[in-house]
Write a protein that holds these residues in place. Structure first.
Motif, PDB file in Angstrom:
ATOM      1  N   LEU A   1      17.835  45.054  69.682  1.00 41.38           N
ATOM      2  CA  LEU A   1      18.041  43.674  70.141  1.00 41.38           C
ATOM      3  C   LEU A   1      16.739  42.883  70.064  1.00 41.38           C
ATOM      4  CD1 LEU A   1      20.442  44.601  73.063  1.00 41.38           C
ATOM      5  CD2 LEU A   1      21.044  43.087  71.165  1.00 41.38           C
TER       6      LEU A   1
ATOM      7  N   ARG B   1      10.252  43.402  69.368  1.00 42.05           N
ATOM      8  CA  ARG B   1      10.191  42.098  68.707  1.00 42.05           C
ATOM      9  C   ARG B   1       8.850  41.943  67.979  1.00 42.05           C
ATOM     10  NH1 ARG B   1      10.452  36.360  71.890  1.00 42.05           N
ATOM     11  NH2 ARG B   1       8.846  37.460  73.067  1.00 42.05           N
TER      12      ARG B   1
ATOM     13  N   LEU C   1      18.886  40.012  76.707  1.00 43.63           N
ATOM     14  CA  LEU C   1      18.589  40.658  75.430  1.00 43.63           C
ATOM     15  C   LEU C   1      19.341  40.057  74.253  1.00 43.63           C
ATOM     16  CD1 LEU C   1      18.564  44.364  76.643  1.00 43.63           C
ATOM     17  CD2 LEU C   1      16.646  42.779  76.441  1.00 43.63           C
TER      18      LEU C   1
ATOM     19  N   LEU D   1      16.468  41.870  66.464  1.00 45.04           N
ATOM     20  CA  LEU D   1      17.348  40.724  66.184  1.00 45.04           C
ATOM     21  C   LEU D   1      16.715  39.419  66.659  1.00 45.04           C
ATOM     22  CD1 LEU D   1      20.910  42.142  67.067  1.00 45.04           C
ATOM     23  CD2 LEU D   1      19.951  41.707  64.794  1.00 45.04           C
ATOM     24  N   ARG D   2      16.021  39.459  67.799  1.00 42.37           N
ATOM     25  CA  ARG D   2      15.349  38.247  68.285  1.00 42.37           C
ATOM     26  C   ARG D   2      14.275  37.801  67.284  1.00 42.37           C
ATOM     27  NH1 ARG D   2      14.483  36.082  73.519  1.00 42.37           N
ATOM     28  NH2 ARG D   2      16.642  36.688  73.810  1.00 42.37           N
TER      29      ARG D   2
ATOM     30  N   THR E   1      20.459  36.855  71.767  1.00 37.37           N
ATOM     31  CA  THR E   1      19.689  35.745  71.204  1.00 37.37           C
ATOM     32  C   THR E   1      20.630  34.597  70.857  1.00 37.37           C
ATOM     33  OG1 THR E   1      18.023  37.251  70.305  1.00 37.37           O
ATOM     34  CG2 THR E   1      18.105  35.036  69.373  1.00 37.37           C
TER      35      THR E   1
ATOM     36  N   PRO F   1      11.978  35.909  77.948  1.00 36.54           N
ATOM     37  CA  PRO F   1      13.405  36.031  78.221  1.00 36.54           C
ATOM     38  C   PRO F   1      13.810  35.806  79.667  1.00 36.54           C
ATOM     39  CG  PRO F   1      12.609  37.909  76.939  1.00 36.54           C
ATOM     40  CD  PRO F   1      11.410  37.088  77.296  1.00 36.54           C
TER      41      PRO F   1
ATOM     42  N   ARG G   1      17.026  46.501  82.792  1.00 39.99           N
ATOM     43  CA  ARG G   1      17.557  47.684  82.126  1.00 39.99           C
ATOM     44  C   ARG G   1      18.492  47.276  80.998  1.00 39.99           C
ATOM     45  NH1 ARG G   1      20.867  50.883  85.214  1.00 39.99           N
ATOM     46  NH2 ARG G   1      21.504  48.890  86.056  1.00 39.99           N
ATOM     47  N   ALA G   2      18.364  47.912  79.871  1.00 40.77           N
ATOM     48  CA  ALA G   2      19.203  47.558  78.744  1.00 40.77           C
ATOM     49  C   ALA G   2      20.034  48.736  78.268  1.00 40.77           C
ATOM     50  CB  ALA G   2      18.339  47.058  77.602  1.00 40.77           C
TER      51      ALA G   2
ATOM     52  N   PRO H   1      22.225  42.952  81.869  1.00 37.79           N
ATOM     53  CA  PRO H   1      21.158  43.229  80.902  1.00 37.79           C
ATOM     54  C   PRO H   1      21.358  42.476  79.590  1.00 37.79           C
ATOM     55  CG  PRO H   1      21.828  45.246  81.987  1.00 37.79           C
ATOM     56  CD  PRO H   1      22.775  44.186  82.461  1.00 37.79           C
ATOM     57  N   ALA H   2      22.603  42.346  79.132  1.00 38.76           N
ATOM     58  CA  ALA H   2      22.848  41.658  77.868  1.00 38.76           C
ATOM     59  C   ALA H   2      22.372  40.206  77.916  1.00 38.76           C
ATOM     60  CB  ALA H   2      24.338  41.712  77.522  1.00 38.76           C
TER      61      ALA H   2
ATOM     62  N   THR I   1      18.065  48.540  72.907  1.00 39.58           N
ATOM     63  CA  THR I   1      17.040  47.619  73.419  1.00 39.58           C
ATOM     64  C   THR I   1      16.076  47.239  72.301  1.00 39.58           C
ATOM     65  OG1 THR I   1      17.166  48.685  75.564  1.00 39.58           O
ATOM     66  CG2 THR I   1      15.239  47.307  75.158  1.00 39.58           C
TER      67      THR I   1
ATOM     68  N   PHE J   1      12.058  45.525  74.854  1.00 36.89           N
ATOM     69  CA  PHE J   1      12.536  44.444  73.995  1.00 36.89           C
ATOM     70  C   PHE J   1      11.384  43.707  73.309  1.00 36.89           C
ATOM     71  CE2 PHE J   1      13.725  39.940  73.601  1.00 36.89           C
ATOM     72  CZ  PHE J   1      14.961  40.001  72.966  1.00 36.89           C
ATOM     73  N   ASP J   2      10.389  43.272  74.090  1.00 36.58           N
ATOM     74  CA  ASP J   2       9.309  42.472  73.507  1.00 36.58           C
ATOM     75  C   ASP J   2       8.424  43.297  72.576  1.00 36.58           C
ATOM     76  OD1 ASP J   2       9.816  39.863  74.578  1.00 36.58           O
ATOM     77  OD2 ASP J   2       9.251  40.640  76.536  1.00 36.58           O
TER      78      ASP J   2
END
Lengths: 363, 363
Positions: free
Chosen positions: A266, A241, B296, A269-270, B298, B354, A86-87, B292-293, A263, A237-238
């Motif tokens: 982030l 990305r 997520l 950002l990755r 980087t 991740p 969970r984010a 969670p951080a 989420t 997240f993925d």
């Protein structure tokens, strides 16, 4: 309430409404309005007053309230199942705000869990059958919400975090203006000189996602910017990305990303890090929710803070009014606040103060 | 429980203990043990079974339980006040796990809030006075805990997430072995070739902090590494960032950091970025809580995952046993699991997955 003539620190448990008013520098009526008639104040003033209510530990006179009703003072609320990944965590932050608002009204929250909407209706029925719960607060509304219909059918007071997207005007709700939020984020990136601003948002069947997407489109139209760089992905997240890589591979690549959640931001950002691109300096990125990770990741993530204390106070106020027999409905659309950090600032490779610069999001 | 002869998917709400056993590939007795006699199973087996209980939506026979007692099935628990800067969020994740375990036992959580220990005792008394709460689960124990003493004085069943650091052997508790966790994190950095491994932990008056620090010291001693690089700071991002700068300014600077929380580790990562140092490749960093951080940010942050489902199941089991008249006490010290990500891996500048690589932390 009895006005207090005390000066200086007040003993634990004896904080009055007047103490709160003096602390904030507003009238006692304003404090009362913040708790009971929120539409009379600006969001910013209400948030300041509610923060002081919390800080000083003020509680409205419980015996007065108890005399007024013979209710259980229990409010039912569903919590999400726990997941390692969970984010957003927004609903956890909301739960804290709701617990505070409930406490200020001498109520307690009682929790249930459910995996889907069908199970959630069953869980509410079970709570009603096995406890003396008075009312429910729901989160995550959508058109044709069966939960609202069920509770209304049972005659149970209800208020929702999230507006009824099907125009139901018999519902009390409070919501955050995601469209205004995305407009503010897009304007912020535009002001930094970005002209290729992409949107990474939720699938088109999400009402909340469509509302946020509209804010980005409107701000781009105002600035005569194209809206061809638009990704619709799950809140993952993925997925974000991968979408960012696609938007950076475009013939005229994105140099800015406004995202419907932290989420997603982030994940963007990755992707930037994987390409050796510097967030902020080269590519601007904004999220939504101002989750803890936004302040603690490097560079810090610019995000939109939801005014959860005001949302929670509205919803608790709404169900208490219904318990007292009120038939009118409360509807509050509150503006989020843009919290600017290094991820969206050109020429700001370091981020000396993670969460100091803020500006209000306006429609 | 009635064994089920069903094959394939089972209709909603009719999942039996036998279905869970078949799904996991264990005996029905093992499933029952996972719910009621955890000491008979390894942590890993219990976690697998509890995950299946959750996934399949299995609920123990409620009518059997209701016949056994005439309790309210309400368990009181305090939630932290909401703060914008909260990072650890561990107690939110714990609350979810506790709500699940309570639901599996046909119980509900009822929430209260309090700013300090004195207010927390008052809040528990108020819950007892105004609702039919059966029992309490507490978090964050310390030597001479007044909350435990008060509840015991009132004859109310209680169990704590956190051991009694004063040797109180009349308390049921479950805790995570932070010492074993820091040992595993330190060994992991040592295996990457680091010989200057710093510890960024909590002040020396924190029992939990001292336990984690001990794990780092022991692992360093085993590896004949010095323990001169030790910072004791509040659980605060900026304090950890400042401490990391100091430890990197040492004559023989740190090349590895094991931290007592993810908040501290994220502050260390910020300091590395400010110096142009690459986490993972040049300096290894580990956190604690697997928030969670951690996944997520980087590069992804290596962290220690607390087995919260097992902790929650133990605590709910413990208070239910006390309600049933049991006089013995449950004590569970559970190992956290090291989740390895790019922040601690040399030669791994990118982080394709991740949260996939894990290894168990052993004492």
């Amino acid at each position: 309430m009895t006005p207090s003539d005390q000066r200086g620190p007040v003993p634990h448990g004896s904080v009055t409404l007047a103490d709160v008013a003096r602390h904030v520098g507003v009238s006692a009526q304003s404090v009362s309005n913040a708790l009971h008639r929120p539409e009379k104040l600006t969001t910013e003033t209400r948030e300041r007053i509610l923060a002081a209510v919390q800080e000083l530990g003020y509680r409205p006179n419980r015996s007065a309230r108890t005399l007024r009703s013979r209710r259980s003072h229990l409010i039912g609320v569903k919590v999400e199942p726990s997941r390692d990944d969970r984010a957003a965590l927004l609903l956890d932050q909301f739960l804290h705000a709701l617990a505070e608002s409930a406490g200020q009204a001498a109520c307690h929250l009682i929790l249930c869990q459910a995996e889907d909407e069908h199970a959630e209706v069953e869980a509410y029925r079970e709570l009603l059958d096995t406890t003396s719960v008075d009312a429910f607060v729901l989160a995550g509304t959508h058109a044709g919400d069966r939960r609202v219909a069920a509770l209304r059918g049972w005659g149970v007071p209800v208020a929702t975090f999230g507006r009824p997207w099907d125009g139901d005007d018999d519902l009390s709700w409070a919501d955050v203006d995601g469209r205004a939020g995305l407009r503010a984020a897009t304007d912020h990136l535009g002001a930094q000189g970005h002209t290729r601003i992409a949107h990474v948002g939720w699938p088109h069947d999400s009402d909340t996602g469509a509302d946020r997407r509209r804010g980005w489109r409107e701000a781009c139209a105002d600035r005569r910017l194209p809206v061809d760089l638009d990704a619709a992905v799950p809140d993952d997240f993925d997925a974000a990305r991968d979408a960012a890589h696609r938007l950076l591979d475009a013939t005229e690549p994105a140099t800015g990303f406004v995202c419907a959640s932290d989420t997603l931001a982030l994940g963007v950002l990755r992707a930037l890090a994987e390409r050796g691109l510097r967030a902020g300096e080269q590519v601007g990125v904004t999220g939504f929710d101002n989750s803890p990770a936004a302040a603690l990741t490097t560079p810090g993530l610019t995000s939109l803070r939801q005014p959860l204390a005001a949302v929670a106070a509205d919803l608790v106020g709404a169900v208490l009014e219904q318990l007292d027999g009120a038939t009118h409905r409360r509807r509050s659309l509150l503006a989020p606040e843009l919290v600017v950090r290094a991820s969206s600032l050109r020429g700001a490779p370091t981020d000396p103060h993670p969460s100091t610069r803020t500006s209000e999001a306006h429609r």
